[in-house]
Motif scaffolding. Structure first.
Motif, PDB file in Angstrom:
ATOM      1  N   TYR A  35     -41.981 101.766 148.881  1.00 41.32           N
ATOM      2  CA  TYR A  35     -41.195 102.151 147.723  1.00 41.32           C
ATOM      3  C   TYR A  35     -39.929 101.311 147.674  1.00 41.32           C
ATOM      4  O   TYR A  35     -39.359 100.967 148.717  1.00 41.32           O
ATOM      5  CB  TYR A  35     -40.797 103.635 147.787  1.00 41.32           C
ATOM      6  CG  TYR A  35     -41.956 104.594 147.692  1.00 41.32           C
ATOM      7  CD1 TYR A  35     -42.727 104.905 148.805  1.00 41.32           C
ATOM      8  CD2 TYR A  35     -42.279 105.209 146.479  1.00 41.32           C
ATOM      9  CE1 TYR A  35     -43.793 105.791 148.717  1.00 41.32           C
ATOM     10  CE2 TYR A  35     -43.341 106.101 146.382  1.00 41.32           C
ATOM     11  CZ  TYR A  35     -44.095 106.385 147.503  1.00 41.32           C
ATOM     12  OH  TYR A  35     -45.151 107.264 147.416  1.00 41.32           O
ATOM     13  N   PHE A  45     -42.629 103.432 143.406  1.00 43.38           N
ATOM     14  CA  PHE A  45     -43.798 103.044 144.188  1.00 43.38           C
ATOM     15  C   PHE A  45     -44.149 101.586 143.976  1.00 43.38           C
ATOM     16  O   PHE A  45     -44.263 101.124 142.821  1.00 43.38           O
ATOM     17  CB  PHE A  45     -44.965 103.935 143.780  1.00 43.38           C
ATOM     18  CG  PHE A  45     -46.285 103.586 144.403  1.00 43.38           C
ATOM     19  CD1 PHE A  45     -47.303 103.043 143.641  1.00 43.38           C
ATOM     20  CD2 PHE A  45     -46.515 103.827 145.745  1.00 43.38           C
ATOM     21  CE1 PHE A  45     -48.529 102.749 144.201  1.00 43.38           C
ATOM     22  CE2 PHE A  45     -47.733 103.539 146.319  1.00 43.38           C
ATOM     23  CZ  PHE A  45     -48.745 102.992 145.546  1.00 43.38           C
ATOM     24  N   GLN A  48     -49.785 100.780 148.091  1.00 44.60           N
ATOM     25  CA  GLN A  48     -50.271 101.575 149.213  1.00 44.60           C
ATOM     26  C   GLN A  48     -51.416 100.843 149.905  1.00 44.60           C
ATOM     27  O   GLN A  48     -52.289 100.281 149.239  1.00 44.60           O
ATOM     28  CB  GLN A  48     -50.763 102.935 148.727  1.00 44.60           C
ATOM     29  CG  GLN A  48     -51.243 103.866 149.833  1.00 44.60           C
ATOM     30  CD  GLN A  48     -51.766 105.177 149.280  1.00 44.60           C
ATOM     31  OE1 GLN A  48     -52.892 105.249 148.789  1.00 44.60           O
ATOM     32  NE2 GLN A  48     -50.951 106.205 149.345  1.00 44.60           N
ATOM     33  N   GLN A  56     -53.687 100.968 145.913  1.00 40.97           N
ATOM     34  CA  GLN A  56     -53.017 101.363 144.674  1.00 40.97           C
ATOM     35  C   GLN A  56     -51.765 100.525 144.555  1.00 40.97           C
ATOM     36  O   GLN A  56     -51.133 100.165 145.562  1.00 40.97           O
ATOM     37  CB  GLN A  56     -52.670 102.853 144.720  1.00 40.97           C
ATOM     38  CG  GLN A  56     -52.156 103.414 143.409  1.00 40.97           C
ATOM     39  CD  GLN A  56     -51.697 104.833 143.536  1.00 40.97           C
ATOM     40  OE1 GLN A  56     -51.805 105.463 144.583  1.00 40.97           O
ATOM     41  NE2 GLN A  56     -51.136 105.363 142.463  1.00 40.97           N
TER      42      GLN A  56
ATOM     43  N   PHE B  35     -42.941 118.254 145.395  1.00 37.50           N
ATOM     44  CA  PHE B  35     -42.143 118.193 146.610  1.00 37.50           C
ATOM     45  C   PHE B  35     -40.659 118.135 146.267  1.00 37.50           C
ATOM     46  O   PHE B  35     -40.266 117.652 145.213  1.00 37.50           O
ATOM     47  CB  PHE B  35     -42.465 116.922 147.417  1.00 37.50           C
ATOM     48  CG  PHE B  35     -43.916 116.734 147.763  1.00 37.50           C
ATOM     49  CD1 PHE B  35     -44.762 116.077 146.880  1.00 37.50           C
ATOM     50  CD2 PHE B  35     -44.420 117.190 148.963  1.00 37.50           C
ATOM     51  CE1 PHE B  35     -46.104 115.886 147.193  1.00 37.50           C
ATOM     52  CE2 PHE B  35     -45.757 116.994 149.282  1.00 37.50           C
ATOM     53  CZ  PHE B  35     -46.597 116.349 148.396  1.00 37.50           C
ATOM     54  N   ARG B  95     -47.055 114.452 142.952  1.00 43.34           N
ATOM     55  CA  ARG B  95     -48.172 113.647 143.453  1.00 43.34           C
ATOM     56  C   ARG B  95     -49.477 114.218 142.934  1.00 43.34           C
ATOM     57  O   ARG B  95     -49.707 115.428 143.022  1.00 43.34           O
ATOM     58  CB  ARG B  95     -48.189 113.603 144.969  1.00 43.34           C
ATOM     59  CG  ARG B  95     -49.393 112.836 145.494  1.00 43.34           C
ATOM     60  CD  ARG B  95     -49.354 112.580 146.959  1.00 43.34           C
ATOM     61  NE  ARG B  95     -50.582 111.891 147.352  1.00 43.34           N
ATOM     62  CZ  ARG B  95     -50.730 111.224 148.472  1.00 43.34           C
ATOM     63  NH1 ARG B  95     -49.734 111.139 149.330  1.00 43.34           N
ATOM     64  NH2 ARG B  95     -51.859 110.623 148.758  1.00 43.34           N
ATOM     65  N   VAL B  97     -53.504 115.009 142.973  1.00 42.49           N
ATOM     66  CA  VAL B  97     -54.459 115.316 144.048  1.00 42.49           C
ATOM     67  C   VAL B  97     -55.563 114.269 144.125  1.00 42.49           C
ATOM     68  O   VAL B  97     -56.325 114.241 145.079  1.00 42.49           O
ATOM     69  CB  VAL B  97     -55.106 116.703 143.866  1.00 42.49           C
ATOM     70  CG1 VAL B  97     -54.052 117.783 143.910  1.00 42.49           C
ATOM     71  CG2 VAL B  97     -55.918 116.775 142.581  1.00 42.49           C
ATOM     72  N   GLN B 101     -54.756 107.975 143.431  1.00 48.52           N
ATOM     73  CA  GLN B 101     -53.437 107.989 142.787  1.00 48.52           C
ATOM     74  C   GLN B 101     -52.462 108.682 143.719  1.00 48.52           C
ATOM     75  O   GLN B 101     -51.797 109.637 143.353  1.00 48.52           O
ATOM     76  CB  GLN B 101     -53.515 108.717 141.450  1.00 48.52           C
ATOM     77  CG  GLN B 101     -54.463 108.053 140.470  1.00 48.52           C
ATOM     78  CD  GLN B 101     -54.608 108.855 139.195  1.00 48.52           C
ATOM     79  OE1 GLN B 101     -53.694 109.563 138.796  1.00 48.52           O
ATOM     80  NE2 GLN B 101     -55.762 108.748 138.550  1.00 48.52           N
ATOM     81  N   GLY B 102     -52.389 108.174 144.941  1.00 51.92           N
ATOM     82  CA  GLY B 102     -51.654 108.883 145.982  1.00 51.92           C
ATOM     83  C   GLY B 102     -50.168 108.632 146.020  1.00 51.92           C
ATOM     84  O   GLY B 102     -49.496 109.080 146.943  1.00 51.92           O
ATOM     85  N   ASN B 103     -49.628 107.926 145.030  1.00 46.76           N
ATOM     86  CA  ASN B 103     -48.201 107.638 145.092  1.00 46.76           C
ATOM     87  C   ASN B 103     -47.369 108.833 144.665  1.00 46.76           C
ATOM     88  O   ASN B 103     -47.793 109.674 143.884  1.00 46.76           O
ATOM     89  CB  ASN B 103     -47.868 106.455 144.196  1.00 46.76           C
ATOM     90  CG  ASN B 103     -48.232 106.719 142.744  1.00 46.76           C
ATOM     91  OD1 ASN B 103     -49.396 106.919 142.422  1.00 46.76           O
ATOM     92  ND2 ASN B 103     -47.219 106.745 141.873  1.00 46.76           N
ATOM     93  N   LEU B 104     -46.163 108.885 145.204  1.00 41.85           N
ATOM     94  CA  LEU B 104     -45.177 109.884 144.787  1.00 41.85           C
ATOM     95  C   LEU B 104     -44.410 109.349 143.578  1.00 41.85           C
ATOM     96  O   LEU B 104     -44.033 108.178 143.539  1.00 41.85           O
ATOM     97  CB  LEU B 104     -44.201 110.170 145.925  1.00 41.85           C
ATOM     98  CG  LEU B 104     -44.755 110.950 147.113  1.00 41.85           C
ATOM     99  CD1 LEU B 104     -43.808 110.863 148.298  1.00 41.85           C
ATOM    100  CD2 LEU B 104     -44.999 112.400 146.727  1.00 41.85           C
ATOM    101  N   PHE B 106     -40.966 110.036 141.668  1.00 42.64           N
ATOM    102  CA  PHE B 106     -39.691 110.691 141.926  1.00 42.64           C
ATOM    103  C   PHE B 106     -38.843 110.828 140.668  1.00 42.64           C
ATOM    104  O   PHE B 106     -38.919 110.009 139.749  1.00 42.64           O
ATOM    105  CB  PHE B 106     -38.873 109.884 142.940  1.00 42.64           C
ATOM    106  CG  PHE B 106     -39.382 109.943 144.350  1.00 42.64           C
ATOM    107  CD1 PHE B 106     -40.334 109.044 144.794  1.00 42.64           C
ATOM    108  CD2 PHE B 106     -38.891 110.896 145.236  1.00 42.64           C
ATOM    109  CE1 PHE B 106     -40.798 109.091 146.110  1.00 42.64           C
ATOM    110  CE2 PHE B 106     -39.340 110.943 146.541  1.00 42.64           C
ATOM    111  CZ  PHE B 106     -40.299 110.039 146.977  1.00 42.64           C
ATOM    112  N   GLY B 107     -37.997 111.861 140.672  1.00 44.75           N
ATOM    113  CA  GLY B 107     -36.929 111.943 139.695  1.00 44.75           C
ATOM    114  C   GLY B 107     -35.761 111.084 140.158  1.00 44.75           C
ATOM    115  O   GLY B 107     -35.815 110.449 141.216  1.00 44.75           O
TER     116      GLY B 107
END
Lengths: 113, 116
Positions: A35, A45, A48, A56, B35, B95, B97, B101-104, B106-107
């Protein structure tokens, strides 16, 4: 149990140069995500890696590339550095299957002058 | 695309008091994870609490609890009995499921100050 480690802690580079940042995941983790966190912003991001392949990718140019090694550690490479690449670069590790929690390292502060 | 919005750039709380940080998100998915992460001046992002969207019960971790309103797409963090060590940037994150598309996401974060 060692957590996520990153090196170096700080780095100063000049525009146009290339940089390599390194990350070792938490013990038992097999996936590494990178990140970019600009000052005053939330992390964004980059990409990955799992099983040594990029799985990704976020909205970053091809100047940003990476690699994952058989021991699950990872490198982030940035070519042709721009002033706008100055940021905190965070590495996060996780398990590709099951639990989706990502554990973060302390980051590498990159300054481009 | 999913988005996460934190509308409070800065918040302040008196030590031992309670504070609530707001977060809203936008998604078309029915199942996902949410999260709250804490980032102190040391820069290391620390997971505070996690909520699975399919669970109706709000998550709780010691002094930290969430108010998850799925229909309203709202996910606020309540910190009770605030301590000086709670002072940090707090980030709400989403995130999917879907493993690919496993990226976080964020705000922009809320900076929390704790007054002694």
């Amino acid at each position: 149990d060692a957590g996520v480690t990153q090196s170096p802690t700080h780095l100063i580079k000049t525009r146009g140069q290339q940089v390599t940042l390194r990350c070792s995941p938490k013990s038992g983790h097999d996936t590494v995500s990178w990140y970019q966190q600009a000052l005053g912003q939330g992390p964004q991001f980059i990409f990955q890696y799992y099983e040594e392949e990029e799985r990704q990718r976020g909205n970053f140019p091809d100047r940003f590339s990476g690699h994952q090694f058989p021991n699950y550690s990872s490198e982030l490479n940035v070519n042709a550095l721009l002033l706008g690449d100055s940021a905190l670069y965070l590495c996060a590790s996780s398990l590709y299957t099951g639990n989706y929690e990502q554990y973060f390292g302390p980051g590498t502060r990159l300054t481009v002058t | 695309a999913q988005t996460v919005t934190q509308s409070q750039p800065e918040m302040s709380v008196q030590e031992a008091e309670t504070v609530t940080l707001s977060c809203t998100y936008d998604t078309s998915e029915s199942d996902y994870y949410l999260f709250w992460y804490k980032q102190p001046p040391s820069r290391q992002m620390i997971l505070v609490i996690r909520q699975e969207a399919y669970k109706q019960q709000n998550a709780t971790e010691n002094r930290f609890s969430v108010n998850f309103q799925k229909a309203a797409k709202s996910f606020s963090l309540k910190i009770s009995d605030s301590q000086l060590g709670d002072a940090a940037m707090y980030f709400c994150a989403y995130r999917s499921v879907v493993r690919s598309q496993g990226n976080l996401i964020f705000g922009k974060g809320t900076k929390l100050s704790v007054k002694p």
